[in-house]
Design a protein around this motif. Structure first.
Motif, PDB file in Angstrom:
ATOM      1  N   GLY A 174       5.059  67.722  35.573  1.00  0.00           N
ATOM      2  CA  GLY A 174       5.143  68.018  34.152  1.00  0.00           C
ATOM      3  C   GLY A 174       3.880  68.600  33.567  1.00  0.00           C
ATOM      4  O   GLY A 174       3.646  68.496  32.364  1.00  0.00           O
ATOM      5  N   ARG A 175       3.047  69.245  34.397  1.00  0.00           N
ATOM      6  CA  ARG A 175       1.800  69.856  33.916  1.00  0.00           C
ATOM      7  C   ARG A 175       1.684  71.270  34.459  1.00  0.00           C
ATOM      8  O   ARG A 175       1.997  71.533  35.620  1.00  0.00           O
ATOM      9  CB  ARG A 175       0.584  69.041  34.392  1.00  0.00           C
ATOM     10  N   TRP A 176       1.239  72.202  33.592  1.00  0.00           N
ATOM     11  CA  TRP A 176       0.936  73.534  34.097  1.00  0.00           C
ATOM     12  C   TRP A 176      -0.182  73.416  35.136  1.00  0.00           C
ATOM     13  O   TRP A 176      -1.052  72.549  35.034  1.00  0.00           O
ATOM     14  CB  TRP A 176       0.478  74.467  32.976  1.00  0.00           C
ATOM     15  N   ARG A 177      -0.166  74.271  36.101  1.00  0.00           N
ATOM     16  CA  ARG A 177      -1.208  74.206  37.134  1.00  0.00           C
ATOM     17  C   ARG A 177      -2.583  74.554  36.549  1.00  0.00           C
ATOM     18  O   ARG A 177      -2.689  75.344  35.605  1.00  0.00           O
ATOM     19  CB  ARG A 177      -0.867  75.147  38.292  1.00  0.00           C
ATOM     20  N   ASP A 178      -3.617  73.971  37.132  1.00  0.00           N
ATOM     21  CA  ASP A 178      -4.987  74.223  36.692  1.00  0.00           C
ATOM     22  C   ASP A 178      -5.820  74.793  37.835  1.00  0.00           C
ATOM     23  O   ASP A 178      -7.037  74.593  37.901  1.00  0.00           O
ATOM     24  CB  ASP A 178      -5.631  72.943  36.150  1.00  0.00           C
ATOM     25  N   GLU A 179      -5.166  75.486  38.754  1.00  0.00           N
ATOM     26  CA  GLU A 179      -5.845  76.096  39.884  1.00  0.00           C
ATOM     27  C   GLU A 179      -5.062  77.321  40.334  1.00  0.00           C
ATOM     28  O   GLU A 179      -3.893  77.492  39.977  1.00  0.00           O
ATOM     29  CB  GLU A 179      -5.960  75.098  41.039  1.00  0.00           C
ATOM     30  N   GLN A 180      -5.734  78.167  41.103  1.00  0.00           N
ATOM     31  CA  GLN A 180      -5.054  79.344  41.649  1.00  0.00           C
ATOM     32  C   GLN A 180      -4.156  78.926  42.807  1.00  0.00           C
ATOM     33  O   GLN A 180      -4.534  78.108  43.635  1.00  0.00           O
ATOM     34  CB  GLN A 180      -6.080  80.369  42.138  1.00  0.00           C
ATOM     35  N   THR A 239       1.963  73.876  40.577  1.00  0.00           N
ATOM     36  CA  THR A 239       1.403  73.866  41.928  1.00  0.00           C
ATOM     37  C   THR A 239       2.498  73.699  42.974  1.00  0.00           C
ATOM     38  O   THR A 239       2.338  74.133  44.114  1.00  0.00           O
ATOM     39  CB  THR A 239       0.378  72.731  42.088  1.00  0.00           C
ATOM     40  N   ASP A 240       3.608  73.099  42.606  1.00  0.00           N
ATOM     41  CA  ASP A 240       4.719  72.899  43.533  1.00  0.00           C
ATOM     42  C   ASP A 240       5.994  72.778  42.709  1.00  0.00           C
ATOM     43  O   ASP A 240       5.963  72.427  41.519  1.00  0.00           O
ATOM     44  CB  ASP A 240       4.495  71.630  44.359  1.00  0.00           C
ATOM     45  N   GLY A 241       7.126  73.078  43.335  1.00  0.00           N
ATOM     46  CA  GLY A 241       8.407  72.911  42.658  1.00  0.00           C
ATOM     47  C   GLY A 241       8.825  74.076  41.792  1.00  0.00           C
ATOM     48  O   GLY A 241       9.772  73.949  41.008  1.00  0.00           O
ATOM     49  N   ASN A 242       8.173  75.223  41.928  1.00  0.00           N
ATOM     50  CA  ASN A 242       8.515  76.371  41.080  1.00  0.00           C
ATOM     51  C   ASN A 242       9.928  76.881  41.346  1.00  0.00           C
ATOM     52  O   ASN A 242      10.669  77.180  40.400  1.00  0.00           O
ATOM     53  CB  ASN A 242       7.502  77.501  41.315  1.00  0.00           C
ATOM     54  N   GLY A 243      10.294  76.996  42.618  1.00  0.00           N
ATOM     55  CA  GLY A 243      11.612  77.521  42.943  1.00  0.00           C
ATOM     56  C   GLY A 243      12.726  76.652  42.409  1.00  0.00           C
ATOM     57  O   GLY A 243      13.680  77.140  41.791  1.00  0.00           O
TER      58      GLY A 243
END
Length: 410
Positions: A174-180, A239-243
């Motif tokens: 439930g958080r936007w990623r904070d890394e590339q 960071t994970d779970g985008n698909g």
């Protein structure tokens, strides 16, 4: 509002942190401190969707078929009510099993596989493998997507992701990623990646633009859902779970626009037919060509409906067979079990008692009658917390997965 042609992804150079590169080959160590290129995802709120009229017609036809499937399935179980029918013989069972099929197929695209038997056990908390538990979380995510469809916003997208990763990665759920992040290549740096999504500092603005696009009301619904999905995959906000989150978004859009109101068309099962073509369509989208992903989504929808029709027909036939195999008085609780087994191919006594609103004794009596009829089989030989599963429903679900193009493991 002035509209502009559909834009392609641009690229920007970004410095790569000077991190320790122990274990890297010499040529990779030399490249490690070099800058890399990350995508700059263009705004699409006002982008012009210029598609061939034949493709638009194909997408519209698929949307019509979604609505027709929704109506047909919602009536499928009520057309042949069981004795003393309750609401359990109506929409609920098929809605649940189609949602589970979509969730399992979406997970398979990410190489997370679980057979119907394992998934059914995972959903009731019975011991099973880690992949089955991850797929079960995707089922919960799909339910959240449909529940939040009437208020699609940034908070609802975060809520979907929180549901998905609550167990496996709670610190990032439930958080936007904070890394590339990057796709393909090596785990050490993005320099050799197949695709490098935008720098994390660009994610909030890009997601706000995506939500504004979803709220447009001037686009064919399936076209809009396909493009919204491709845009989220390009942003890669997590960071994970985008698909899995992105495919859940497709169903949230369809529900929010009123195309599917009762059931979930397992579109991901249609995508499973040729995942390489699906990923190629996402690549074309990033290059500024939205047609392939629209075509792929429309085709996947039609394939999924055909497959779903077979699944529904199989389950209706099973239900009718069960009614002939179970002998009990008309008001017996056992007659209310078939739709429950469609929703939950694995059950225990507390679940049956809770779902049917009966005592533990009555629940066990219903279970025992189905065991005697060969409809339920006990899992393992436990005597304290006993669990039963329905092999015929499991077989129907595994047949659905096989028809989708990739058989489940387990």
């Amino acid at each position: 509002m002035d509209k502009v042609p559909w834009p392609a992804v641009r690229w920007e150079e970004r410095p790569w942190p000077d991190r320790p590169a122990a274990g890297l080959a010499r040529h990779r160590r030399r490249r490690h401190p070099e800058p890399y290129e990350a995508a700059v995802v263009p705004a699409i709120t006002a982008a012009q969707v210029d598609l061939d009229t034949a493709l638009i017609a194909e997408a519209e036809e698929a949307a019509v078929e979604v609505a027709r499937f929704d109506t047909w399935v919602s009536r499928a179980f009520s057309d042949h009510p069981e004795p003393e029918a309750t609401e359990l013989t109506e929409l609920g069972p098929m809605s649940t099993i189609l949602l589970r099929s979509e969730s399992a197929s979406s997970s398979q695209i990410e190489n997370l596989t679980a057979g119907a038997h394992q998934l059914a056990l995972a959903e009731i908390g019975a011991a099973t493998g880690p992949e089955a538990r991850l797929v079960a979380r995707n089922v919960a995510t799909m339910r959240a997507a449909l529940a939040l469809a009437d208020r699609l916003d940034l908070a609802s997208v975060l809520a979907l992701h929180r549901t998905l990763l609550a167990d496996s990665d709670p610190s990032r759920a439930g958080r936007w990623r904070d890394e590339q992040v990057w796709v393909g290549g090596t785990p050490y740096s993005p320099h050799a990646a197949e695709f490098v999504p935008p720098h994390h500092s660009r994610v909030p603005e890009a997601m706000a633009d995506l939500i504004a696009f979803v709220r447009r009301d001037d686009l064919p619904v399936l076209v809009q859902a396909a493009l919204a999905h491709a845009q989220l995959e390009t942003i890669h906000p997590f960071t994970d779970g985008n698909g899995r989150t992105g495919r859940a978004l497709v169903h949230a859009v369809l529900r929010s626009k009123g195309i599917s109101q009762r059931v979930t068309v397992p579109i991901s099962a249609g995508l499973l037919t040729d995942t390489s073509r699906y990923f190629a369509a996402l690549g074309a989208y990033r290059d500024g060509d939205p047609a392939p992903i629209v075509a792929e989504m429309a085709g996947a929808t039609m394939r999924a409906i055909a497959n779903g029709n077979l699944l529904v027909a199989d389950l209706i036939e099973l239900r009718d067979q069960w009614s002939r195999r179970v002998v009990a008085r008309r008001d017996a609780a056992v007659h209310r079990m078939p739709p429950l087994l469609v929703r939950h191919p694995a059950v225990d006594n507390p679940l049956v008692a809770r779902e049917l609103g009966i005592s533990d004794v009555a629940a066990q009596s219903a279970i025992d009658r189905l065991v005697d009829a060969g409809i339920l089989v006990q899992v393992g030989s436990g005597v304290r917390h006993r669990v039963w599963h329905c092999p015929e429903v499991v077989a129907a679900l595994d047949a659905f997965a096989t028809r989708a193009g990739r058989a489940s493991r387990g």
